[in-house]
Design a protein around this motif. Structure first.
Motif, PDB file in Angstrom:
ATOM      1  N   ALA A  36       0.831  -1.205   0.000  1.00  0.00           N
ATOM      2  CA  ALA A  36       0.000   0.000   0.000  1.00  0.00           C
ATOM      3  C   ALA A  36       0.866   1.255   0.000  1.00  0.00           C
ATOM      4  O   ALA A  36       0.587   2.216  -0.730  1.00  0.00           O
ATOM      5  CB  ALA A  36      -0.923  -0.014   1.222  1.00  0.00           C
ATOM      6  N   ILE A  37       1.943   1.246   0.789  1.00  0.00           N
ATOM      7  CA  ILE A  37       2.856   2.385   0.827  1.00  0.00           C
ATOM      8  C   ILE A  37       3.514   2.590  -0.537  1.00  0.00           C
ATOM      9  O   ILE A  37       3.606   3.717  -1.044  1.00  0.00           O
ATOM     10  CB  ILE A  37       3.915   2.180   1.919  1.00  0.00           C
ATOM     11  CG1 ILE A  37       3.274   2.253   3.307  1.00  0.00           C
ATOM     12  CG2 ILE A  37       5.029   3.219   1.801  1.00  0.00           C
ATOM     13  CD1 ILE A  37       4.211   1.884   4.432  1.00  0.00           C
ATOM     14  N   TYR A  38       3.956   1.487  -1.153  1.00  0.00           N
ATOM     15  CA  TYR A  38       4.593   1.584  -2.467  1.00  0.00           C
ATOM     16  C   TYR A  38       3.621   2.131  -3.507  1.00  0.00           C
ATOM     17  O   TYR A  38       3.977   3.009  -4.312  1.00  0.00           O
ATOM     18  CB  TYR A  38       5.093   0.214  -2.911  1.00  0.00           C
ATOM     19  CG  TYR A  38       5.539   0.173  -4.353  1.00  0.00           C
ATOM     20  CD1 TYR A  38       6.770   0.720  -4.742  1.00  0.00           C
ATOM     21  CD2 TYR A  38       4.720  -0.381  -5.341  1.00  0.00           C
ATOM     22  CE1 TYR A  38       7.178   0.697  -6.064  1.00  0.00           C
ATOM     23  CE2 TYR A  38       5.116  -0.402  -6.661  1.00  0.00           C
ATOM     24  CZ  TYR A  38       6.342   0.138  -7.021  1.00  0.00           C
ATOM     25  OH  TYR A  38       6.732   0.119  -8.337  1.00  0.00           O
ATOM     26  N   HIS A  39       2.395   1.621  -3.488  1.00  0.00           N
ATOM     27  CA  HIS A  39       1.398   2.083  -4.458  1.00  0.00           C
ATOM     28  C   HIS A  39       1.121   3.569  -4.297  1.00  0.00           C
ATOM     29  O   HIS A  39       1.071   4.315  -5.284  1.00  0.00           O
ATOM     30  CB  HIS A  39       0.101   1.295  -4.277  1.00  0.00           C
ATOM     31  CG  HIS A  39      -1.028   1.800  -5.128  1.00  0.00           C
ATOM     32  ND1 HIS A  39      -1.151   1.498  -6.468  1.00  0.00           N
ATOM     33  CD2 HIS A  39      -2.098   2.600  -4.828  1.00  0.00           C
ATOM     34  CE1 HIS A  39      -2.222   2.091  -6.955  1.00  0.00           C
ATOM     35  NE2 HIS A  39      -2.818   2.760  -5.983  1.00  0.00           N
ATOM     36  N   LEU A  40       0.970   4.010  -3.061  1.00  0.00           N
ATOM     37  CA  LEU A  40       0.655   5.420  -2.819  1.00  0.00           C
ATOM     38  C   LEU A  40       1.841   6.318  -3.153  1.00  0.00           C
ATOM     39  O   LEU A  40       1.676   7.396  -3.724  1.00  0.00           O
ATOM     40  CB  LEU A  40       0.236   5.609  -1.363  1.00  0.00           C
ATOM     41  CG  LEU A  40      -1.078   4.938  -0.953  1.00  0.00           C
ATOM     42  CD1 LEU A  40      -1.269   5.030   0.551  1.00  0.00           C
ATOM     43  CD2 LEU A  40      -2.256   5.575  -1.675  1.00  0.00           C
ATOM     44  N   ALA A  41       3.044   5.878  -2.775  1.00  0.00           N
ATOM     45  CA  ALA A  41       4.224   6.725  -2.960  1.00  0.00           C
ATOM     46  C   ALA A  41       4.703   6.757  -4.405  1.00  0.00           C
ATOM     47  O   ALA A  41       5.171   7.793  -4.891  1.00  0.00           O
ATOM     48  CB  ALA A  41       5.360   6.249  -2.053  1.00  0.00           C
ATOM     49  N   PHE A  55      -1.817   6.920   3.420  1.00  0.00           N
ATOM     50  CA  PHE A  55      -0.380   6.656   3.472  1.00  0.00           C
ATOM     51  C   PHE A  55       0.076   6.495   4.927  1.00  0.00           C
ATOM     52  O   PHE A  55       0.799   5.551   5.263  1.00  0.00           O
ATOM     53  CB  PHE A  55       0.383   7.787   2.793  1.00  0.00           C
ATOM     54  CG  PHE A  55       1.887   7.646   2.871  1.00  0.00           C
ATOM     55  CD1 PHE A  55       2.561   6.824   1.987  1.00  0.00           C
ATOM     56  CD2 PHE A  55       2.616   8.341   3.824  1.00  0.00           C
ATOM     57  CE1 PHE A  55       3.945   6.682   2.065  1.00  0.00           C
ATOM     58  CE2 PHE A  55       3.993   8.209   3.899  1.00  0.00           C
ATOM     59  CZ  PHE A  55       4.654   7.382   3.021  1.00  0.00           C
ATOM     60  N   HIS A  56      -0.360   7.398   5.784  1.00  0.00           N
ATOM     61  CA  HIS A  56       0.038   7.322   7.187  1.00  0.00           C
ATOM     62  C   HIS A  56      -0.586   6.107   7.878  1.00  0.00           C
ATOM     63  O   HIS A  56       0.035   5.513   8.767  1.00  0.00           O
ATOM     64  CB  HIS A  56      -0.363   8.608   7.915  1.00  0.00           C
ATOM     65  CG  HIS A  56       0.529   9.772   7.606  1.00  0.00           C
ATOM     66  ND1 HIS A  56       1.739   9.973   8.244  1.00  0.00           N
ATOM     67  CD2 HIS A  56       0.391  10.789   6.717  1.00  0.00           C
ATOM     68  CE1 HIS A  56       2.307  11.069   7.765  1.00  0.00           C
ATOM     69  NE2 HIS A  56       1.512  11.579   6.839  1.00  0.00           N
ATOM     70  N   GLY A  61       0.370   0.774  10.137  1.00  0.00           N
ATOM     71  CA  GLY A  61       0.178  -0.669  10.102  1.00  0.00           C
ATOM     72  C   GLY A  61       1.471  -1.431   9.902  1.00  0.00           C
ATOM     73  O   GLY A  61       1.688  -2.481  10.515  1.00  0.00           O
ATOM     74  N   MET A  62       2.366  -0.900   9.057  1.00  0.00           N
ATOM     75  CA  MET A  62       3.632  -1.591   8.819  1.00  0.00           C
ATOM     76  C   MET A  62       4.522  -1.544  10.063  1.00  0.00           C
ATOM     77  O   MET A  62       5.144  -2.548  10.435  1.00  0.00           O
ATOM     78  CB  MET A  62       4.367  -0.975   7.632  1.00  0.00           C
ATOM     79  CG  MET A  62       5.599  -1.780   7.217  1.00  0.00           C
ATOM     80  SD  MET A  62       6.420  -1.137   5.738  1.00  0.00           S
ATOM     81  CE  MET A  62       7.100   0.381   6.382  1.00  0.00           C
ATOM     82  N   GLN A 318     -13.040  10.636  -4.158  1.00  0.00           N
ATOM     83  CA  GLN A 318     -12.061   9.567  -4.281  1.00  0.00           C
ATOM     84  C   GLN A 318     -11.617   9.154  -2.888  1.00  0.00           C
ATOM     85  O   GLN A 318     -10.750   9.792  -2.290  1.00  0.00           O
ATOM     86  CB  GLN A 318     -10.851  10.033  -5.099  1.00  0.00           C
ATOM     87  CG  GLN A 318     -11.199  10.356  -6.554  1.00  0.00           C
ATOM     88  CD  GLN A 318      -9.983  10.781  -7.318  1.00  0.00           C
ATOM     89  OE1 GLN A 318      -8.869  10.744  -6.823  1.00  0.00           O
ATOM     90  NE2 GLN A 318     -10.180  11.191  -8.563  1.00  0.00           N
ATOM     91  N   PRO A 319     -12.207   8.080  -2.334  1.00  0.00           N
ATOM     92  CA  PRO A 319     -11.798   7.633  -1.014  1.00  0.00           C
ATOM     93  C   PRO A 319     -10.365   7.135  -1.039  1.00  0.00           C
ATOM     94  O   PRO A 319      -9.810   6.825  -2.081  1.00  0.00           O
ATOM     95  CB  PRO A 319     -12.774   6.492  -0.697  1.00  0.00           C
ATOM     96  CG  PRO A 319     -13.899   6.671  -1.669  1.00  0.00           C
ATOM     97  CD  PRO A 319     -13.291   7.278  -2.877  1.00  0.00           C
ATOM     98  N   ALA A 320      -9.824   7.022   0.155  1.00  0.00           N
ATOM     99  CA  ALA A 320      -8.441   6.595   0.280  1.00  0.00           C
ATOM    100  C   ALA A 320      -8.309   5.119  -0.049  1.00  0.00           C
ATOM    101  O   ALA A 320      -9.218   4.343   0.139  1.00  0.00           O
ATOM    102  CB  ALA A 320      -7.946   6.840   1.680  1.00  0.00           C
ATOM    103  N   THR A 321      -7.132   4.738  -0.541  1.00  0.00           N
ATOM    104  CA  THR A 321      -6.851   3.329  -0.737  1.00  0.00           C
ATOM    105  C   THR A 321      -6.252   2.750   0.502  1.00  0.00           C
ATOM    106  O   THR A 321      -5.837   3.467   1.382  1.00  0.00           O
ATOM    107  CB  THR A 321      -5.873   3.152  -1.925  1.00  0.00           C
ATOM    108  OG1 THR A 321      -4.722   3.954  -1.673  1.00  0.00           O
ATOM    109  CG2 THR A 321      -6.521   3.545  -3.223  1.00  0.00           C
TER     110      THR A 321
END
Length: 321
Positions: A36-41, A55-56, A61-62, A318-321
């Motif tokens: 998820a972090i990679y996709h967002l960043a 992202f946060h 979670g990580m 657009q909700p968050a992923t």
């Protein structure tokens, strides 16, 4: 544990049976949040406020998942903390900090979606990424402040030849810790849950009243939103309820507690903690599915019907992923 009378001793046996579950939860929690972090960043070109919160949430979670191997190793029989007092305090602090940070970011995502879906025209252009970044910083500071007393209460305790890393407090500090734990349950879980549930109830009401969406699309949004609320209700809420019930049990005068009831409460508290860990594993999948579904549905016709309103909503919905 050493804090129990002899007939209620050896509470660690149930925890020791949970180490394979904790070990199995680590890879999906780490990989899911990492992806998820990679996709967002790497793939998101424009970061609106929902993306910032997401992202946060993934970072939280990580970081939370990184504590699972230590916890699994600690529970591996015989349950014995081998990493020293400093790491004990740090592990418990990071556990709480990322737990409440995650809860707060879930609440922010819910509020952001609520404003974007229920009041798209009123908030158009007002929800800026810089506002989300500032609020995210405030959330991290608040989560750290709420978790800071852990450094005072958590400590090592020798019991039956092994070392325990106390997640709550030693017997002599338990009466001081109990009000703090109740505060965490109220401010860190109860209030955010009420806000999250209220926001999603309003979102479902708005979506189901939208004449431009099919019944299939409405059901899909309703199921995913309901799953998000249910996941919260069946992980965070039971954990806080039974943790405080377990603390209340420990405050009873020696010899007055029922051993069978005490064991059941303690075991349920541990299972609830496992459910919290499961939530961390499932959050990236759930929020990705919810984001895609709501975005597709809203792109198909959210709004009051005019072209200008629909264009505004496609930006804000657009909700968050």
């Amino acid at each position: 544990m050493a804090t129990h009378p002899a007939h209620c001793s050896n509470f660690s046996s149930f925890q020791e049976s949970l180490w394979p579950v904790l070990a199995a939860q680590f890879p999906p929690a780490l990989l899911g949040n990492g992806m998820a972090i990679y996709h967002l960043a790497a793939r998101e070109r424009s970061w609106h406020s929902g993306i910032v919160y997401s992202f946060h949430l993934a970072v939280s979670g990580m970081l939370y998942s990184l504590s699972l191997p230590f916890l699994a190793a600690y529970y591996y029989p015989p349950k014995d903390w081998r990493y020293g007092a400093a790491l004990c305090k740090l592990e418990r602090f990071l556990f709480n900090c990322n737990l409440y940070g995650g809860i707060f970011f879930v609440t922010c995502i819910s509020l952001n979606r609520y404003l974007g879906i229920v009041y798209p025209l009123r908030v158009r252009g007002r929800l800026q990424p810089r506002h989300a970044k500032v609020l995210s910083t405030v959330i991290w500071v608040l989560a750290a402040a709420l978790s800071a007393p852990t450094f005072f209460f958590s400590e090592l305790q020798e019991a039956e030849g092994v070392i325990e890393c106390l997640g709550s407090a030693a017997p002599q500090r338990l009466r001081e810790f109990y009000p703090y734990s109740l505060l965490l349950a109220g401010l860190g879980c109860g209030l955010p849950f009420l806000l999250t549930a209220s926001c999603y109830a309003a979102i479902i009401r708005t979506v189901f009243r939208n004449p431009h969406l099919s019944q299939t699309e409405k059901r899909k949004v309703g199921m995913l939103v309901g799953a998000g609320v249910a996941l919260y209700a069946f992980s965070y809420l039971p954990y806080h309820i039974f943790r405080n019930l377990n603390l209340w049990r420990r405050l009873l005068r020696p010899g007055t507690e029922n051993c069978a009831v005490s064991r059941a409460i303690h075991a349920t508290t541990q299972v609830c903690k496992i459910l919290v860990n499961l939530n961390i594993c499932l959050q990236p999948l759930l929020y990705a599915a919810l984001a895609k579904t709501v975005h597709n549905c809203c792109g198909a016709g959210c709004g009051t019907g005019t072209a200008a309103e629909e264009r505004a909503e496609r930006v804000e919905l657009q909700p968050a992923t």
